[in-house]
Design a protein around this motif. Structure first.
Motif, PDB file in Angstrom:
ATOM      1  N   ARG A 262     -42.596 -52.214  -5.756  1.00  0.00           N
ATOM      2  CA  ARG A 262     -41.276 -52.617  -5.241  1.00  0.00           C
ATOM      3  C   ARG A 262     -40.189 -52.374  -6.275  1.00  0.00           C
ATOM      4  N   THR A 263     -40.460 -52.746  -7.516  1.00  0.00           N
ATOM      5  CA  THR A 263     -39.428 -52.736  -8.555  1.00  0.00           C
ATOM      6  C   THR A 263     -39.582 -51.609  -9.562  1.00  0.00           C
ATOM      7  N   GLY A 264     -40.757 -51.006  -9.629  1.00  0.00           N
ATOM      8  CA  GLY A 264     -40.988 -49.984 -10.639  1.00  0.00           C
ATOM      9  C   GLY A 264     -41.344 -50.541 -12.004  1.00  0.00           C
ATOM     10  N   LYS A 265     -41.614 -51.827 -12.105  1.00  0.00           N
ATOM     11  CA  LYS A 265     -42.004 -52.404 -13.396  1.00  0.00           C
ATOM     12  C   LYS A 265     -43.435 -51.996 -13.716  1.00  0.00           C
ATOM     13  N   LEU A 266     -43.602 -51.349 -14.848  1.00  0.00           N
ATOM     14  CA  LEU A 266     -44.912 -50.908 -15.317  1.00  0.00           C
ATOM     15  C   LEU A 266     -45.319 -51.744 -16.516  1.00  0.00           C
ATOM     16  N   ARG A 267     -46.481 -52.368 -16.453  1.00  0.00           N
ATOM     17  CA  ARG A 267     -47.018 -53.180 -17.544  1.00  0.00           C
ATOM     18  C   ARG A 267     -48.288 -52.509 -18.055  1.00  0.00           C
ATOM     19  N   THR A 268     -48.367 -52.305 -19.366  1.00  0.00           N
ATOM     20  CA  THR A 268     -49.519 -51.598 -19.924  1.00  0.00           C
ATOM     21  C   THR A 268     -50.079 -52.322 -21.140  1.00  0.00           C
ATOM     22  N   PRO A 306     -54.265 -59.363 -26.746  1.00  0.00           N
ATOM     23  CA  PRO A 306     -53.654 -58.078 -26.406  1.00  0.00           C
ATOM     24  C   PRO A 306     -52.215 -58.270 -25.945  1.00  0.00           C
ATOM     25  N   ARG A 307     -51.356 -57.373 -26.381  1.00  0.00           N
ATOM     26  CA  ARG A 307     -49.940 -57.461 -26.005  1.00  0.00           C
ATOM     27  C   ARG A 307     -49.616 -56.473 -24.897  1.00  0.00           C
ATOM     28  N   VAL A 308     -48.755 -56.905 -24.001  1.00  0.00           N
ATOM     29  CA  VAL A 308     -48.368 -56.098 -22.849  1.00  0.00           C
ATOM     30  C   VAL A 308     -47.031 -55.432 -23.115  1.00  0.00           C
ATOM     31  N   HIS A 309     -46.969 -54.133 -22.918  1.00  0.00           N
ATOM     32  CA  HIS A 309     -45.693 -53.416 -22.974  1.00  0.00           C
ATOM     33  C   HIS A 309     -45.160 -53.279 -21.555  1.00  0.00           C
ATOM     34  N   GLU A 310     -43.864 -53.560 -21.375  1.00  0.00           N
ATOM     35  CA  GLU A 310     -43.242 -53.435 -20.064  1.00  0.00           C
ATOM     36  C   GLU A 310     -42.247 -52.276 -20.071  1.00  0.00           C
ATOM     37  N   GLU A 311     -42.313 -51.471 -19.033  1.00  0.00           N
ATOM     38  CA  GLU A 311     -41.449 -50.309 -18.884  1.00  0.00           C
ATOM     39  C   GLU A 311     -40.839 -50.343 -17.482  1.00  0.00           C
ATOM     40  N   ALA A 312     -39.518 -50.192 -17.396  1.00  0.00           N
ATOM     41  CA  ALA A 312     -38.836 -50.151 -16.104  1.00  0.00           C
ATOM     42  C   ALA A 312     -38.712 -48.697 -15.670  1.00  0.00           C
ATOM     43  N   LEU A 313     -39.542 -48.290 -14.718  1.00  0.00           N
ATOM     44  CA  LEU A 313     -39.514 -46.916 -14.256  1.00  0.00           C
ATOM     45  C   LEU A 313     -38.299 -46.647 -13.373  1.00  0.00           C
ATOM     46  N   HIS A 314     -37.823 -45.410 -13.408  1.00  0.00           N
ATOM     47  CA  HIS A 314     -36.802 -44.938 -12.481  1.00  0.00           C
ATOM     48  C   HIS A 314     -37.498 -44.273 -11.296  1.00  0.00           C
ATOM     49  N   PRO A 315     -36.905 -44.307 -10.116  1.00  0.00           N
ATOM     50  CA  PRO A 315     -37.506 -43.583  -8.990  1.00  0.00           C
ATOM     51  C   PRO A 315     -37.736 -42.115  -9.352  1.00  0.00           C
ATOM     52  N   GLY A 316     -38.926 -41.639  -9.067  1.00  0.00           N
ATOM     53  CA  GLY A 316     -39.283 -40.267  -9.408  1.00  0.00           C
ATOM     54  C   GLY A 316     -39.975 -40.135 -10.744  1.00  0.00           C
ATOM     55  N   ASP A 377     -65.602 -32.410 -26.257  1.00  0.00           N
ATOM     56  CA  ASP A 377     -65.459 -33.797 -25.826  1.00  0.00           C
ATOM     57  C   ASP A 377     -64.965 -33.800 -24.391  1.00  0.00           C
ATOM     58  N   ASP A 378     -65.181 -34.920 -23.698  1.00  0.00           N
ATOM     59  CA  ASP A 378     -64.650 -35.045 -22.348  1.00  0.00           C
ATOM     60  C   ASP A 378     -63.130 -34.897 -22.374  1.00  0.00           C
ATOM     61  N   ALA A 379     -62.604 -34.220 -21.376  1.00  0.00           N
ATOM     62  CA  ALA A 379     -61.154 -34.053 -21.250  1.00  0.00           C
ATOM     63  C   ALA A 379     -60.739 -34.652 -19.913  1.00  0.00           C
ATOM     64  N   THR A 380     -60.039 -35.761 -19.966  1.00  0.00           N
ATOM     65  CA  THR A 380     -59.645 -36.481 -18.760  1.00  0.00           C
ATOM     66  C   THR A 380     -58.147 -36.749 -18.792  1.00  0.00           C
ATOM     67  N   ALA A 381     -57.501 -36.559 -17.663  1.00  0.00           N
ATOM     68  CA  ALA A 381     -56.062 -36.838 -17.562  1.00  0.00           C
ATOM     69  C   ALA A 381     -55.790 -37.525 -16.236  1.00  0.00           C
ATOM     70  N   LEU A 382     -54.797 -38.392 -16.237  1.00  0.00           N
ATOM     71  CA  LEU A 382     -54.433 -39.156 -15.044  1.00  0.00           C
ATOM     72  C   LEU A 382     -52.915 -39.156 -14.906  1.00  0.00           C
ATOM     73  N   PHE A 383     -52.451 -38.878 -13.711  1.00  0.00           N
ATOM     74  CA  PHE A 383     -51.029 -38.761 -13.412  1.00  0.00           C
ATOM     75  C   PHE A 383     -50.648 -39.867 -12.435  1.00  0.00           C
ATOM     76  N   LEU A 384     -49.625 -40.625 -12.766  1.00  0.00           N
ATOM     77  CA  LEU A 384     -49.123 -41.681 -11.892  1.00  0.00           C
ATOM     78  C   LEU A 384     -47.666 -41.398 -11.568  1.00  0.00           C
ATOM     79  N   GLU A 385     -47.332 -41.358 -10.290  1.00  0.00           N
ATOM     80  CA  GLU A 385     -45.964 -41.039  -9.850  1.00  0.00           C
ATOM     81  C   GLU A 385     -45.432 -42.167  -8.971  1.00  0.00           C
ATOM     82  N   TRP A 386     -44.200 -42.579  -9.253  1.00  0.00           N
ATOM     83  CA  TRP A 386     -43.548 -43.616  -8.436  1.00  0.00           C
ATOM     84  C   TRP A 386     -42.305 -43.014  -7.792  1.00  0.00           C
ATOM     85  N   GLN A 387     -42.321 -42.937  -6.462  1.00  0.00           N
ATOM     86  CA  GLN A 387     -41.199 -42.351  -5.735  1.00  0.00           C
ATOM     87  C   GLN A 387     -40.894 -43.216  -4.518  1.00  0.00           C
TER      88      GLN A 387
END
Length: 416
Positions: A262-268, A306-316, A377-387
């Motif tokens: 809803r808001t685009g708030k990303l917590r990692t 563990p500490r949480v980082h918060e990021e406010a994503l922009h649409p897209g 070594d294993d090569a893994t990538a993950l893409f997350l998109e918010w639109q």
């Protein structure tokens, strides 16, 4: 004219029983219902380099390269393809949601008519559902997709993974894992619960069965914590304790994330993992801070939670997470693939407007080519998109706040 509804009804009426070995015959028999003479299923192999026919009913076909054929173009572009010199043949992406399974070849005298695209899509959707529903009842689909014998460590990991791609109207998450046949240490998972998308990417130390066993434990502990309702911090703590309990002295790096759609708030939480990249308007603007916690299994070495980082994503906005098998791949001269090449590749893919699953496929192909198809070594990538289809109020408030627009900045390493 093709009648997709007729074929769909025929398949639904005749697919109540039977195993995956009968799928090719069943689909071939549905061809007359859509005014076609032949319908053939092609499945993408594990490396996503070739399309392999699932044959039956006396049909013969060769496998097709994804990079150089019209069938491959249908797979990569997610669009129907037809050749001027073969007006009776079209190629349709075989999708379950946004998960690419392969393509469908439809041979029909009506194939050259663009009006046939929609009924062909209807047939392909029904075939994809049948494939997904039946693939677990036998091994034919797995055997077709495998070009080489799969090691037990890889069997364990692939059995854990969710579909490589998941999408809604406002979210896309897609991942890729290589090498396909002898992986062991990398694994990922995701789940959408209400408005929160949870994502976990793990890289366990070591290789082979021991690494895949720890990967199995890590992702299972992650799912258990998530389904129990633990928050992000307690989820990391729970996984850490399980790894330490069952694999003392070993560890797994991880990136755990939660996105509010809803808001685009990303917590990692970054547990000793390579930093994820934030991409905006086709450019990598910065790396997300990390690490914010010790690797999972080593949490007892610090008194800090563990500490949480918060990021406010922009649409897209997009977030690219990866394991060190991507950046540490080395060429003939010993030079690493590195972060700069990774950023350049992804930016070019975004500017070319490639579908996210195709961006991931090409990224791993590029890493493989760089290291002469022999990854260390294993090569893994993950893409997350918010639109989101609308501009969230939280985003408007952030733009209005003094200093609320976060622009490009340096990578900051947090203390653990």
């Amino acid at each position: 004219m093709l009648d997709g509804g007729g074929a769909a009804r025929w398949l639904q009426l005749h697919a109540a029983r039977g195993g995956p070995d009968e799928l090719s015959l069943l689909v071939a028999r549905a061809a007359p219902a859509v005014g076609a003479t032949e319908i053939v299923i092609y499945l993408a192999d594990y490396p996503q380099s070739a399309l392999v026919p699932l044959l039956g009913a006396g049909l013969t076909r060769d496998e097709l390269a994804i990079e150089t054929t019209l069938a491959g173009r249908a797979f990569t572009s997610l669009e129907v393809q037809r050749a001027p010199d073969s007006p009776d043949r079209l190629w349709v992406p075989l999708l379950l949601g946004c998960e690419r399974l392969g393509v469908l070849e439809v041979v029909s005298p009506h194939a050259g008519d663009p009006a046939s695209d929609r009924p062909a899509w209807e047939v392909a959707v029904n075939v994809a559902q049948l494939l997904t529903n039946r693939r677990l009842y036998g091994d034919v689909v797995e055997r077709v997709r495998r070009r080489l014998p799969m090691q037990v460590a890889a069997e364990i990991v692939w059995g854990l993974l969710p579909p490589l791609t998941f999408a809604t109207d406002d979210l896309v998450v897609t991942a890729i894992l290589e090498p396909c046949y002898d992986v062991g240490g990398d694994v990922f998972d995701y789940a959408l619960n209400g408005d929160v998308l949870s994502v976990g990417l793990f890289d366990t130390c070591g290789h082979g069965i021991k690494a895949s066993a720890m990967a199995s434990l890590a992702v299972s502990a992650y799912r258990n914590a998530r389904r129990t309702g633990l928050d992000l911090v307690d989820t990391a703590i729970s996984i850490d304790r399980w790894v330490r309990s069952e694999h003392p002295g070993l560890f797994a790096t991880a990136l755990l994330a939660e996105l509010d759609r809803r808001t685009g708030k990303l917590r990692t939480i970054n547990a000793g993992h390579p930093g994820a990249l934030l991409l905006r308007d086709g450019k990598a603007v910065r790396a997300l801070p990390g690490p914010t916690a010790l690797p999972l299994g080593l949490g007892n070495l610090s008194r800090r939670r563990p500490r949480v980082h918060e990021e406010a994503l922009h649409p897209g906005d997009r977030v690219l997470a990866y394991t060190d098998g991507i950046t540490d791949a080395r060429g003939d001269d010993g030079e690493r693939f590195g972060l700069n090449r990774l950023v350049d590749f992804v930016e070019r893919a975004l500017n070319d407007e490639l579908p996210s699953p195709e961006t991931m496929r090409r990224l791993v192909r590029a890493v493989l080519t760089y290291q002469q198809d022999q990854l260390d070594d294993d090569a893994t990538a993950l893409f997350l998109e918010w639109q989101p289809p609308y501009l969230p109020l939280g985003h408007l408030e952030r733009l209005a706040a003094p200093g609320g627009h976060a622009g490009p900045g340096p990578v900051v390493a947090s203390e653990v």
